[in-house]
Each structure stands twice: as structure tokens, then as C-alpha cells.
Design an enzyme around this catalytic site. Structure first.
Site, PDB file in Angstrom:
ATOM      1  N   GLY A   2      20.661  47.746  62.574  1.00 58.61           N
ATOM      2  CA  GLY A   2      20.625  46.283  62.369  1.00 58.61           C
ATOM      3  C   GLY A   2      20.986  46.503  61.165  1.00 58.61           C
ATOM      4  O   GLY A   2      21.815  46.832  60.481  1.00 58.61           O
ATOM      5  N   ALA A   3      20.403  45.055  61.063  1.00 55.83           N
ATOM      6  CA  ALA A   3      21.046  44.257  59.622  1.00 55.83           C
ATOM      7  C   ALA A   3      22.178  44.533  60.479  1.00 55.83           C
ATOM      8  O   ALA A   3      23.432  44.433  58.930  1.00 55.83           O
ATOM      9  CB  ALA A   3      20.784  45.029  58.478  1.00 55.83           C
ATOM     10  N   GLY A  14      31.218  44.634  61.136  1.00 56.50           N
ATOM     11  CA  GLY A  14      31.884  46.224  61.723  1.00 56.50           C
ATOM     12  C   GLY A  14      31.112  45.864  63.083  1.00 56.50           C
ATOM     13  O   GLY A  14      31.363  47.030  63.661  1.00 56.50           O
ATOM     14  N   HIS A  15      29.322  46.132  62.526  1.00 55.41           N
ATOM     15  CA  HIS A  15      28.795  46.641  63.896  1.00 55.41           C
ATOM     16  C   HIS A  15      29.318  45.396  64.773  1.00 55.41           C
ATOM     17  O   HIS A  15      29.725  46.413  66.254  1.00 55.41           O
ATOM     18  CB  HIS A  15      27.599  46.065  64.226  1.00 55.41           C
ATOM     19  CG  HIS A  15      26.826  46.235  62.873  1.00 55.41           C
ATOM     20  ND1 HIS A  15      26.720  45.986  61.490  1.00 55.41           N
ATOM     21  CD2 HIS A  15      26.339  47.961  62.552  1.00 55.41           C
ATOM     22  CE1 HIS A  15      25.699  47.489  61.031  1.00 55.41           C
ATOM     23  NE2 HIS A  15      25.757  48.546  61.059  1.00 55.41           N
ATOM     24  N   GLY A  49      31.910  53.782  63.156  1.00 51.46           N
ATOM     25  CA  GLY A  49      32.083  54.185  62.539  1.00 51.46           C
ATOM     26  C   GLY A  49      33.114  54.241  61.979  1.00 51.46           C
ATOM     27  O   GLY A  49      32.388  55.601  61.507  1.00 51.46           O
ATOM     28  N   GLN A  92      30.390  61.354  59.608  1.00 42.93           N
ATOM     29  CA  GLN A  92      29.549  61.303  60.370  1.00 42.93           C
ATOM     30  C   GLN A  92      30.023  61.205  62.089  1.00 42.93           C
ATOM     31  O   GLN A  92      29.421  62.234  63.045  1.00 42.93           O
ATOM     32  CB  GLN A  92      28.580  60.443  60.438  1.00 42.93           C
ATOM     33  CG  GLN A  92      27.612  59.501  61.165  1.00 42.93           C
ATOM     34  CD  GLN A  92      26.876  58.583  61.482  1.00 42.93           C
ATOM     35  OE1 GLN A  92      25.285  58.649  60.961  1.00 42.93           O
ATOM     36  NE2 GLN A  92      27.708  57.373  61.906  1.00 42.93           N
ATOM     37  N   SER A 104      29.093  46.371  55.156  1.00 43.18           N
ATOM     38  CA  SER A 104      27.548  47.408  54.939  1.00 43.18           C
ATOM     39  C   SER A 104      26.165  46.693  55.118  1.00 43.18           C
ATOM     40  O   SER A 104      26.588  45.406  54.531  1.00 43.18           O
ATOM     41  CB  SER A 104      27.982  48.429  54.453  1.00 43.18           C
ATOM     42  OG  SER A 104      26.264  49.082  54.433  1.00 43.18           O
TER      43      SER A 104
HETATM   44  P1  AMP Z   1      25.020  51.549  60.543  1.00 44.22           P
HETATM   45  O1  AMP Z   1      24.419  50.477  61.020  1.00 44.22           O
HETATM   46  O2  AMP Z   1      25.026  51.231  59.503  1.00 44.22           O
HETATM   47  O3  AMP Z   1      23.751  53.142  60.925  1.00 44.22           O
HETATM   48  O4  AMP Z   1      26.274  51.859  61.027  1.00 44.22           O
HETATM   49  C1  AMP Z   1      26.706  51.730  62.767  1.00 44.22           C
HETATM   50  C2  AMP Z   1      27.855  52.123  62.964  1.00 44.22           C
HETATM   51  O5  AMP Z   1      28.339  51.153  62.703  1.00 44.22           O
HETATM   52  C3  AMP Z   1      28.343  53.435  62.818  1.00 44.22           C
HETATM   53  O6  AMP Z   1      28.734  54.534  63.284  1.00 44.22           O
HETATM   54  C4  AMP Z   1      29.076  52.845  61.564  1.00 44.22           C
HETATM   55  O7  AMP Z   1      30.017  53.461  61.273  1.00 44.22           O
HETATM   56  C5  AMP Z   1      29.452  51.613  61.895  1.00 44.22           C
HETATM   57  N1  AMP Z   1      30.054  50.721  60.811  1.00 44.22           N
HETATM   58  C6  AMP Z   1      29.162  50.344  59.825  1.00 44.22           C
HETATM   59  N2  AMP Z   1      29.732  49.765  59.205  1.00 44.22           N
HETATM   60  C7  AMP Z   1      31.081  49.448  59.556  1.00 44.22           C
HETATM   61  C8  AMP Z   1      32.516  49.139  58.733  1.00 44.22           C
HETATM   62  N3  AMP Z   1      32.170  48.308  57.447  1.00 44.22           N
HETATM   63  N4  AMP Z   1      33.614  48.986  60.011  1.00 44.22           N
HETATM   64  C9  AMP Z   1      33.298  49.656  61.187  1.00 44.22           C
HETATM   65  N5  AMP Z   1      31.645  50.347  61.470  1.00 44.22           N
HETATM   66  C10 AMP Z   1      31.218  50.300  60.525  1.00 44.22           C
END
Ligand code: AMP
Length: 282
Positions: free
Chosen positions: A31-32, A36-37, A149, A155, A187
Site C-alpha cells: 500500500g501507500a 512505481g506500484h 519491482g 527480493q 518508495s
Molecule cells: P512495496 O509496497 O514497497 O512492498 O512494493 C510492492 C512492489 O512494488 C514490490 O515488488 C516493489 O519492488 C515494487 N516497487 C516499489 N517501489 C518501486 C519503484 N520505485 N519502481 C518499481 N517498482 C517498485
């Protein structure tokens, strides 16, 4: 837009869609949401009939209680953002009991040593938590494709290993890093940065790009020392690690060998907020 909080109702809906021959793409998130997401969601939408976005702040992957409690959460905002961009996707937003019942703990995984490098050295139990939640999400949703990502490159490699070792019937897609205008990798944690640090943090990508230019002419050790000195020029930032590693095995490189792919990985504290980033060097 369909929002599911319970695994049973989500599975029921997916079951009937699968019976109609629809393919399912999953984007796991905490979330948030940011651009990128959304780039992962966009790719999933192009390549699948149905997209499920999971929104779940997974407690077992946090080794730091403060980081977990301060992790930004705003489900209503996430829903409206997704709705604006992709009105037909399905959201799975379970609470902790729905994923863990009454035992909030991780299984223990062997990721062929990937788990001992970098993030694994500094975040105790982190990848067991990630492996546990992603495996459960795969079991609940049974996606054909799942999107991760490169922002969290270690990961991504760990998930690829999880799928291979457990013979999970899902194909894993790695998606490029989205950045803010100044180069800072997007992020959810960036929301916690005060403006001055958020602006200044663009230097992290600048030094990664310079290290890419240096790779091949300077030694691995000299590049790491140079990066460390560069971070030290910014008093409000503290380097946790800089590593140059084989892009497949994540084993730290001593020197560049021909025919191999390498990446640089960095973790930096900006005040109390931990930032990670990485770049392909060749
Ligand atoms: P998170 O919510 O931080 O767990 O991220 C969820 C997914 O989004 C994960 O696969 C991350 O690698 C991807 N992700 C987060 N930030 C970015 C970004 N800046 N660019 C591309 N993918 C991202």
C-alpha cells in the site's frame, strides 16, 4: 472496482473467472501506492485478463517495530488512486488474521544463500517474512503471472528462487525502477522524508550512475570506497551498506569478470528513514 477483505470471497470470485479461461496477474504491495506500484499494475493489466492488487503491510517482514508502526497506511487513498488509473482491477486488502490466523510468524526458507546477502544481513528474518507472505498470496490467488519491482532486486531474485524451489505454477516478472524527478527511487517510505532530505536524496542515484561509469576502469573496492566517501559528504545521511554483486547469485564481486552481469546495491539512512536503491552496472 471490487475490494475483498476475505480470502474466501476473493477465491470464489477468482474461481469463476478462471473457469471462464481468464488469466490472472497479481501485484503484491504494502500500500501507500505511488507511480512505481502503478507501473507494475500497468504491465499486469497489459498482460492479463484480470489484475489483482494485494495491499497488506506484512508484519513478519519487519525486524523493527518502529518501522512497522510508522509504515504509511491509507487504504481509501490507495483505492481511489487505483480506481482512477485502472477501474476494473480487483483489490485484496486482508487484515493480519486473514493471512496469519492467530500465529503471526514466518516459515523458514532456504533461498540458496541469496537471503544472507545485503538486506538479509541487516534485516533479521526479513526474507523469511517475505517468502511466507508471498507464498500465501500465491496459494490464495493462484495467479498465472506475478509482478515485482527491481527496486527490491534482492527480493525479486528471492521470489524467483521461491517459485523454482517450490515448483509454484506462476511466472515472475521483474519491472524497472520508477524514480522521482530528482532521481530518488520511488518508495512508500519517501512520504516520511522531510522536504529537505527528499530533495537532497537525489544524490544517491547520481552516485550510482557515476559508479556505473567507473565500472570497468576502477576496481570494485575503489568504487565502493568512493561511494562511501560520497555519502559521508552528506551529514544527514548515513551509509548502511554499499555492495557490488553478481546480478544472479548476489555474491559480492571482488573484480569484474567477463561474461557476468553485476549490480550495485545501496542502503542509506536519511535521518531515520531507510532508503534502498540499486543499478545495473553492465
Ligand atoms: P512495496 O509496497 O514497497 O512492498 O512494493 C510492492 C512492489 O512494488 C514490490 O515488488 C516493489 O519492488 C515494487 N516497487 C516499489 N517501489 C518501486 C519503484 N520505485 N519502481 C518499481 N517498482 C517498485
Amino acid at each position: 472496482m471490487d475490494i475483498f477483505h476475505e480470502r474466501a470471497s476473493l477465491r470464489k470470485e477468482l474461481h469463476s473467472l478462471k473457469n471462464q479461461g481468464k488469466t490472472i496477474g497479481l501485484v503484491p504491495t504494502m500500500g501507500a501506492l505511488h507511480q512505481g506500484h502503478l507501473s507494475l499494475v500497468g504491465q499486469a493489466a497489459e498482460e492479463n485478463d484480470i489484475v489483482v492488487v494485494s495491499i497488506f503491510v506484512n508484519p513478519t517482514q519487519f525486524d523493527n517495530k518502529d518501522d512497522l508502526s510508522k509504515y504509511p497506511r491509507d487504504l481509501d487513498r490507495d483505492i481511489s488512486l487505483l480506481h482512477t488509473v485502472h477501474p476494473t482491477i480487483m483489490i485484496f486488502a486482508p487484515d493480519v488474521a486473514e493471512i496469519y490466523t492467530d500465529d503471526i510468524s514466518s516459515s523458514s526458507f532456504d533461498f540458496d544463500g541469496l537471503e544472507f546477502q545485503m538486506e538479509g544481513r541487516f534485516r533479521q528474518g526479513h526474507f523469511d517474512g517475505v517468502g511466507t507472505v508471498v507464498k500465501r498470496l500465491f496459494e490464495i490467488i493462484e495467479p498465472d503471472h506475478a509482478y515485482f519491482g527491481e527496486k527490491d532486486y534482492q527480493q525479486l531474485q528471492i521470489i524467483r528462487t521461491l517459485v523454482k524451489k517450490h515448483k509454484l505454477p506462476v511466472s515472475i516478472h521483474g519491472c524497472p525502477i520508477k524514480r522521482e524527478e530528482n532521481g530518488l527511487a520511488m518508495s512508500s517510505r519517501n512520504e516520511r522524508l522531510p522536504d529537505d532530505l527528499r530533495n537532497e536524496a537525489g544524490f544517491i542515484y547520481e552516485i550510482l550512475k557515476t559508479s556505473r561509469a567507473q565500472f570497468g576502469t576502477k576496481s570494485v573496492q575503489d568504487i565502493k570506497t568512493w561511494i562511501s566517501d560520497k555519502v559521508n559528504e552528506h551529514p544527514k545521511f548515513r551509509l548502511e551498506y554499499i555492495e557490488i554483486a553478481n546480478a544472479d547469485t548476489l555474491i559480492p564481486a571482488r573484480q569484474k569478470e567477463s561474461g557476468r552481469k553485476y549490480r550495485a546495491f545501496i542502503a542509506v539512512y536519511a535521518g531515520e528513514v531507510r532508503l534502498i536503491d540499486n543499478i545495473a552496472l553492465n
